[in-house]
Design an enzyme around this catalytic site. Structure first.
Site, PDB file in Angstrom:
ATOM      1  N   GLY A 132      -2.026  -7.383   1.666  1.00 18.79           N
ATOM      2  CA  GLY A 132      -0.565  -6.887   1.478  1.00 18.79           C
ATOM      3  C   GLY A 132       0.452  -7.686   1.322  1.00 18.79           C
ATOM      4  O   GLY A 132       1.756  -7.366   1.512  1.00 18.79           O
ATOM      5  N   SER A 133       0.224  -9.108   1.132  1.00 18.43           N
ATOM      6  CA  SER A 133       1.443  -9.947   1.132  1.00 18.43           C
ATOM      7  C   SER A 133       2.346  -9.908  -0.089  1.00 18.43           C
ATOM      8  O   SER A 133       3.480 -10.055   0.034  1.00 18.43           O
ATOM      9  CB  SER A 133       0.823 -11.374   1.222  1.00 18.43           C
ATOM     10  OG  SER A 133       0.177 -11.715  -0.052  1.00 18.43           O
ATOM     11  N   ASN A 134       1.861  -9.341  -1.191  1.00 17.87           N
ATOM     12  CA  ASN A 134       2.537  -9.265  -2.449  1.00 17.87           C
ATOM     13  C   ASN A 134       3.490  -7.846  -1.999  1.00 17.87           C
ATOM     14  O   ASN A 134       4.594  -7.958  -2.315  1.00 17.87           O
ATOM     15  CB  ASN A 134       1.581  -8.785  -3.449  1.00 17.87           C
ATOM     16  CG  ASN A 134       1.411 -10.201  -3.958  1.00 17.87           C
ATOM     17  OD1 ASN A 134       2.184 -10.894  -5.118  1.00 17.87           O
ATOM     18  ND2 ASN A 134       0.000 -10.325  -4.120  1.00 17.87           N
ATOM     19  N   ILE A 179      -7.813   2.994 -11.832  1.00 15.81           N
ATOM     20  CA  ILE A 179      -7.006   4.351 -11.799  1.00 15.81           C
ATOM     21  C   ILE A 179      -7.381   5.505 -12.511  1.00 15.81           C
ATOM     22  O   ILE A 179      -7.851   5.259 -13.861  1.00 15.81           O
ATOM     23  CB  ILE A 179      -5.510   3.684 -12.270  1.00 15.81           C
ATOM     24  CG1 ILE A 179      -4.793   2.833 -11.304  1.00 15.81           C
ATOM     25  CG2 ILE A 179      -4.462   5.226 -12.265  1.00 15.81           C
ATOM     26  CD1 ILE A 179      -4.727   3.055  -9.959  1.00 15.81           C
ATOM     27  N   HIS A 197      -2.477 -10.294 -11.391  1.00 15.66           N
ATOM     28  CA  HIS A 197      -3.806 -11.029 -11.391  1.00 15.66           C
ATOM     29  C   HIS A 197      -3.548 -12.410 -11.294  1.00 15.66           C
ATOM     30  O   HIS A 197      -2.751 -13.113 -11.872  1.00 15.66           O
ATOM     31  CB  HIS A 197      -4.787 -10.403 -12.650  1.00 15.66           C
ATOM     32  CG  HIS A 197      -6.120 -11.358 -12.763  1.00 15.66           C
ATOM     33  ND1 HIS A 197      -6.953 -10.628 -12.192  1.00 15.66           N
ATOM     34  CD2 HIS A 197      -6.621 -12.365 -13.269  1.00 15.66           C
ATOM     35  CE1 HIS A 197      -8.215 -11.288 -12.233  1.00 15.66           C
ATOM     36  NE2 HIS A 197      -7.830 -12.280 -12.758  1.00 15.66           N
TER      37      HIS A 197
HETATM   38  C1  GAR Z   1      -3.381 -11.192  -5.151  1.00 16.47           C
HETATM   39  O1  GAR Z   1      -3.630 -12.713  -5.328  1.00 16.47           O
HETATM   40  C2  GAR Z   1      -3.594 -10.619  -6.300  1.00 16.47           C
HETATM   41  O2  GAR Z   1      -3.394 -11.443  -7.276  1.00 16.47           O
HETATM   42  C3  GAR Z   1      -5.467 -10.264  -6.323  1.00 16.47           C
HETATM   43  O3  GAR Z   1      -5.456  -9.806  -4.975  1.00 16.47           O
HETATM   44  C4  GAR Z   1      -4.795 -10.535  -3.995  1.00 16.47           C
HETATM   45  C5  GAR Z   1      -4.088  -9.714  -3.004  1.00 16.47           C
HETATM   46  O4  GAR Z   1      -3.561 -10.213  -1.995  1.00 16.47           O
HETATM   47  N1  GAR Z   1      -5.466  -9.276  -7.170  1.00 16.47           N
HETATM   48  C6  GAR Z   1      -6.498  -9.625  -7.995  1.00 16.47           C
HETATM   49  O5  GAR Z   1      -7.477 -10.153  -7.707  1.00 16.47           O
HETATM   50  C7  GAR Z   1      -6.858  -8.347  -9.202  1.00 16.47           C
HETATM   51  N2  GAR Z   1      -7.834  -8.509  -9.875  1.00 16.47           N
HETATM   52  P1  GAR Z   1      -2.465  -9.651  -1.210  1.00 16.47           P
HETATM   53  O6  GAR Z   1      -2.820  -8.243  -0.625  1.00 16.47           O
HETATM   54  O7  GAR Z   1      -1.835 -10.382  -0.154  1.00 16.47           O
HETATM   55  O8  GAR Z   1      -1.013  -8.982  -1.902  1.00 16.47           O
END
Ligand code: GAR
Length: 201
Positions: free
Chosen positions: A11-13, A92, A108
């Site tokens: 969940g850092s994003n 989804i 992505h």
């Molecule tokens: C992120 O790097 C995102 O781009 C990737 O998962 C990570 C989630 O990190 N998504 C994918 O690979 C989708 N195909 P987070 O939970 O720390 O935000």
């Protein structure tokens, strides 16, 4: 604009977006944080921060339609205008895609259409980029449709791959860009959607 964030991992994003909103950089409010699993760090963090959270667990519903109806019910209750997938690793449901046409975005960690599709998430993506000998990778933000990583590309930002990179070092460089870039793109959506909401008032 009311924003829902769907996540499956750290969940850092989500945190970066929440902070950008808190700092007044995005004219939006997070009204829902959802995960497909109850014990993900991202969901726990969101709960601790006081956000409204829910779990979308397909196995708790007899069929796809009732699962989609549950999802649509919560989205409507929380008055969601835009859904941002931030590391959400489930498809989804089609009914939700239809109801939120062009209103679901995903991030992505590579330059799509390369290095996307089923199984291409997290460290798998960065490993594939390094194994392919690419000199650059990046971040793609795209619209979500029925297939993994195939919706229309909204924006991309490039990130260099260094000769001594391992998947973890590349992932860290890309993730840093993700945090900044996703907030910028969501800000643009918020400005547009807020204008539309005012016009329809
Ligand atoms: C992120 O790097 C995102 O781009 C990737 O998962 C990570 C989630 O990190 N998504 C994918 O690979 C989708 N195909 P987070 O939970 O720390 O935000």
């Amino acid at each position: 604009m009311n924003l829902a964030i769907f996540l499956s991992g750290t969940g850092s994003n989500f945190k970066a977006i929440a902070e950008a909103i808190e700092q007044g950089k995005i004219p939006a409010k997070i009204t829902l944080v959802a995960s497909n699993k109850p014990d993900t760090l991202g969901l726990i963090t969101a709960k601790d921060m006081g956000f409204y959270t829910t779990v979308f667990q397909r196995s708790e519903y007899p069929d796809g339609a009732s699962f989609a109806n549950y999802m649509l019910g919560i989205l409507s209750e929380r008055e969601v205008h835009l859904i941002a997938l931030a590391g959400y690793l489930r498809k989804i449901p089609p009914n939700v895609l239809r109801a939120f046409s062009n209103r679901i975005v995903n991030i992505h960690p590579a330059l799509l259409p390369k290095f996307g599709g089923k199984g291409m998430y997290g460290m798998n993506v960065h490993r594939a980029v390094i194994e392919a000998g690419e000199s650059e990778s990046g971040v793609t933000i795209h619209s979500v449709n029925e297939e993994y990583d195939c919706g229309e590309i909204i924006a991309q930002r490039r990130v260099p791959v260094l000769t001594d990179d391992i998947p973890e070092t590349l992932a860290a460089r890309v993730l840093k860009v993700e945090h900044q870039f996703y907030s910028e793109v969501i800000k643009e959506f918020a400005i547009r959607i807020n204008k539309e909401l005012k016009l329809n008032d």
